[in-house]
Design a protein around this motif. Structure first.
Motif, PDB file in Angstrom:
ATOM      1  N   ALA A 179       0.835  -1.196   0.000  1.00 41.46           N
ATOM      2  CA  ALA A 179       0.000   0.000   0.000  1.00 41.46           C
ATOM      3  C   ALA A 179       0.873   1.250   0.000  1.00 41.46           C
ATOM      4  N   TYR A 180       1.949   1.227   0.805  1.00 42.19           N
ATOM      5  CA  TYR A 180       2.882   2.357   0.793  1.00 42.19           C
ATOM      6  C   TYR A 180       3.490   2.535  -0.590  1.00 42.19           C
ATOM      7  N   TYR A 181       3.902   1.416  -1.223  1.00 36.11           N
ATOM      8  CA  TYR A 181       4.520   1.494  -2.546  1.00 36.11           C
ATOM      9  C   TYR A 181       3.577   2.106  -3.576  1.00 36.11           C
ATOM     10  N   MET A 182       2.266   1.860  -3.412  1.00 39.68           N
ATOM     11  CA  MET A 182       1.292   2.390  -4.369  1.00 39.68           C
ATOM     12  C   MET A 182       0.975   3.856  -4.088  1.00 39.68           C
ATOM     13  N   GLY A 183       1.538   4.386  -3.010  1.00 37.66           N
ATOM     14  CA  GLY A 183       1.253   5.777  -2.679  1.00 37.66           C
ATOM     15  C   GLY A 183      -0.065   5.962  -1.952  1.00 37.66           C
ATOM     16  N   ILE A 184      -0.586   4.871  -1.377  1.00 40.56           N
ATOM     17  CA  ILE A 184      -1.808   4.986  -0.580  1.00 40.56           C
ATOM     18  C   ILE A 184      -1.420   5.593   0.775  1.00 40.56           C
ATOM     19  N   PRO A 185      -2.114   6.659   1.206  1.00 37.95           N
ATOM     20  CA  PRO A 185      -1.734   7.289   2.486  1.00 37.95           C
ATOM     21  C   PRO A 185      -2.178   6.438   3.676  1.00 37.95           C
TER      22      PRO A 185
ATOM     23  N   ALA B  75       4.265   8.370  -1.085  1.00 30.86           N
ATOM     24  CA  ALA B  75       3.165   8.767  -1.980  1.00 30.86           C
ATOM     25  C   ALA B  75       3.614   9.904  -2.902  1.00 30.86           C
ATOM     26  N   PHE B  92      -1.991  -7.502  -3.461  1.00 28.57           N
ATOM     27  CA  PHE B  92      -3.006  -7.553  -2.399  1.00 28.57           C
ATOM     28  C   PHE B  92      -3.782  -8.857  -2.566  1.00 28.57           C
ATOM     29  N   THR B 107      -2.760   7.211  -6.897  1.00 29.87           N
ATOM     30  CA  THR B 107      -2.298   8.595  -6.818  1.00 29.87           C
ATOM     31  C   THR B 107      -2.647   9.416  -8.060  1.00 29.87           C
TER      32      THR B 107
END
Lengths: 291, 257
Positions: A179-185, B75, B92, B107
């Motif tokens: 999730a971090y890698y995808m830029g999800i906050p 991000a 996932f 993003t």
């Protein structure tokens, strides 16, 4: 007839457990920690509603969304200010921290003169109404609970299934690093999850208030909602509600059929049996972490 | 899509007291495939993690074009156009293939482009379109690797960081994956920084290579010349030069030591 009445009471009570358990599950799935502050959040929600309606004189239908929003903001703040900095520490420290926040909340409410120390009644519009179904007379306050619970579950389901932020919350819970890698906050989402958990707890408080009295110790009900989450599998939202209703009904019937005293321990007996028979809970899947 | 040059100057990263990379400087010009070779624990993955903001460097500077991206939020780095395909795929598991891909586009500012990009990605990896509705955990290892690459592509990056795409895959699948990587590089102009243990494959695909040992860069040259070097041949490509009687000369050492 009495038996059915007890079942209905049990369902209403169980839905309250279920709603608080949803908070446990949301937070557990997002941050893999257990928050024992859910019961107190419910109590705070009930008190805030009470203050808005009786002290400030705001109409009920305005007070409910106001309470909800305020409690969500409060939950978000608790996460950002207190929980987020110690995430990554041993789970025990976080559990102690949430217990501590709970004590502070209870103490703070008790310090409010009169309001905090005495039993209070929340004036709701559907008070003293009842519906008669085939010889059964059911208080409106007990019918509202399952209806609101069902609506809330549907909303949560739709949110997690179809909205971008809901899917992102699932993603962050399944693999935080990805999730971090995808830029999800991820951190902000954790705060939002706490906000949602607090909001659901506040709704539970507003629903429970007409059934029991409001007092600063009503948060102890959270200790019975935790078994509900465990019975449901700890990581399953439908499991939390089903677990809550199961425990509510069994507890209610235990009070009706069994000698005095069994009612209070019924929830824990259910959990013990559950942990022996199905340690993963009703809806808990097998562990799927693989390398 | 024209990218910028990624430039690391003297970057040091540590996990607690353990220094993983000790003063790494490297450059990735736009449109190129650059490979970082090295054995287990040399610090390859740490370089990528430091670039994508997962590890904050204790020293040094990372620039992407005109932007200083040293130690900023992951991000924000994705928004600058750098996508990371993590080691071991890290998809996932319970989300559908489609939702996995949409999370890759999290993003993106312009949401209307996302469906079109989804189609473009399916064009490169048609198997994912067939498996669109399935949860990612049901995919095979190779398909999960493809999903991880596709998910990174969904952020519309100008630079993709690829961490060991061959990990746990059969040689045939590995070649398939590498063909896709080269196609993405050639057709979309996406710059690729590749970390690999399979030096032979990496040197064949990449334009430029860096050799990493114990957290330091010990060799840096075009892949052609790296392939010709004796010590690279011996230590990374497994080709041994033996004397007439089959014994190795004691003097044969790595030239950089």
């Amino acid at each position: 007839m009495h038996f059915l009445q007890q079942v209905i009471n049990g369902i209403a009570q169980g839905c309250i457990y279920g709603l608080i358990a949803i908070g446990f599950v949301l937070i557990y799935k997002a941050t893999e920690t257990v928050s024992f502050v859910q019961g107190e959040l419910m109590m705070l929600g009930a008190f805030l509603g009470l203050v808005l309606i009786t002290v400030l004189g705001i109409p009920y239908w305005l007070a409910v969304p106001a309470t909800l929003l305020a409690m969500m903001a409060f939950g978000f703040l608790v996460e950002r200010v207190a929980i987020s900095p110690i995430l990554g520490e041993p789970a025990f420290s976080i559990v102690m921290l949430t217990l501590g926040i709970g004590y502070v909340a209870r103490g703070a409410v008790m310090m409010i003169p009169e309001l905090g120390t005495e039993l209070q009644v929340l004036p709701v519009p559907y008070r003293d109404q009842s519906v008669a179904i085939g010889g059964l007379i059911i208080g409106m306050e007990r019918l509202v609970v399952p209806a609101v619970t069902a609506a809330l579950c549907l909303m949560l389901y739709l949110m997690f299934r179809f909205t971008r932020i809901g899917v992102a919350m699932q993603a962050a819970s399944q693999s935080q690093s990805a999730a971090y890698y995808m830029g999800i906050p991820v951190r902000r989402l954790n705060g939002l999850v706490w906000g949602m958990a607090a909001g659901v707890a506040a709704i539970a408080g507003l629903l429970l208030a007409p059934i029991v009295m409001i007092d600063s110790n009503m948060g102890f009900i959270g200790l019975k909602a935790f078994p509900a989450a465990v019975v449901g599998g700890m990581a399953s939202l439908p499991g939390a509600v089903v677990g809550g209703v199961t425990i509510g009904v069994i507890e209610s019937l235990a009070g009706y059929l069994l000698p005095e005293g069994f009612k209070d321990v019924a929830a824990y007996v259910v959990v013990l049996i559950m942990l022996m028979v199905r340690p993963n809970g009703l809806f808990g899947g097998e562990v799927r972490k693989k390398v | 899509m024209t990218g910028s040059t990624l430039k690391l100057s003297n970057v040091e990263s540590a996990y607690g007291p353990v220094k993983a990379i000790r003063g790494v400087s490297l450059q990735v010009p736009p449109g190129m495939i650059v490979a970082v070779l090295g054995s287990n624990g040399a610090g390859k993955s740490t370089i990528l993690k430091t670039i994508s903001g997962m590890v904050v460097p204790s020293r040094g500077k990372i620039e992407y074009g005109a932007h200083d991206i040293t130690g900023i939020d992951p991000a924000a780095i994705v928004r600058y156009g750098i996508s990371h395909v993590p080691e071991g795929r890290d998809v996932f598991p319970l989300l559908s293939v489609r939702d996995n891909l949409l999370m890759g586009a999290y993003t993106r500012k312009n949401r209307t482009e996302v469906p079109r990009d989804l189609e473009a990605v399916f064009d490169y990896l048609p198997i994912l379109k067939e498996r669109c509705a399935q949860p990612a955990q049901l995919l095979s290892g190779g398909q999960q690797q493809m999903l991880a690459i596709a998910r990174a592509m969904m952020a519309s990056p100008s630079l993709i960081l690829l961490d060991e795409p061959s990990l746990g895959l059969s040689p045939k699948l590995t070649i398939e994956i590498f063909e896709i990587i080269v196609r993405v590089n050639r057709e979309r102009g996406t710059t690729i920084l590749l970390v690999e243990q399979n030096a032979n494959l990496a040197l064949n695909v990449a334009d430029h290579g860096y050799v990493l040992e114990n957290g330091r860069i010990v060799a840096d040259d075009s892949c052609e010349r790296l392939r010709a070097k004796e010590d690279i041949k011996e230590f990374y490509l497994g080709m041994r030069e033996t004397g007439i009687r089959g014994e190795r000369r004691w003097k044969k050492k790595k030239t950089w030591r």
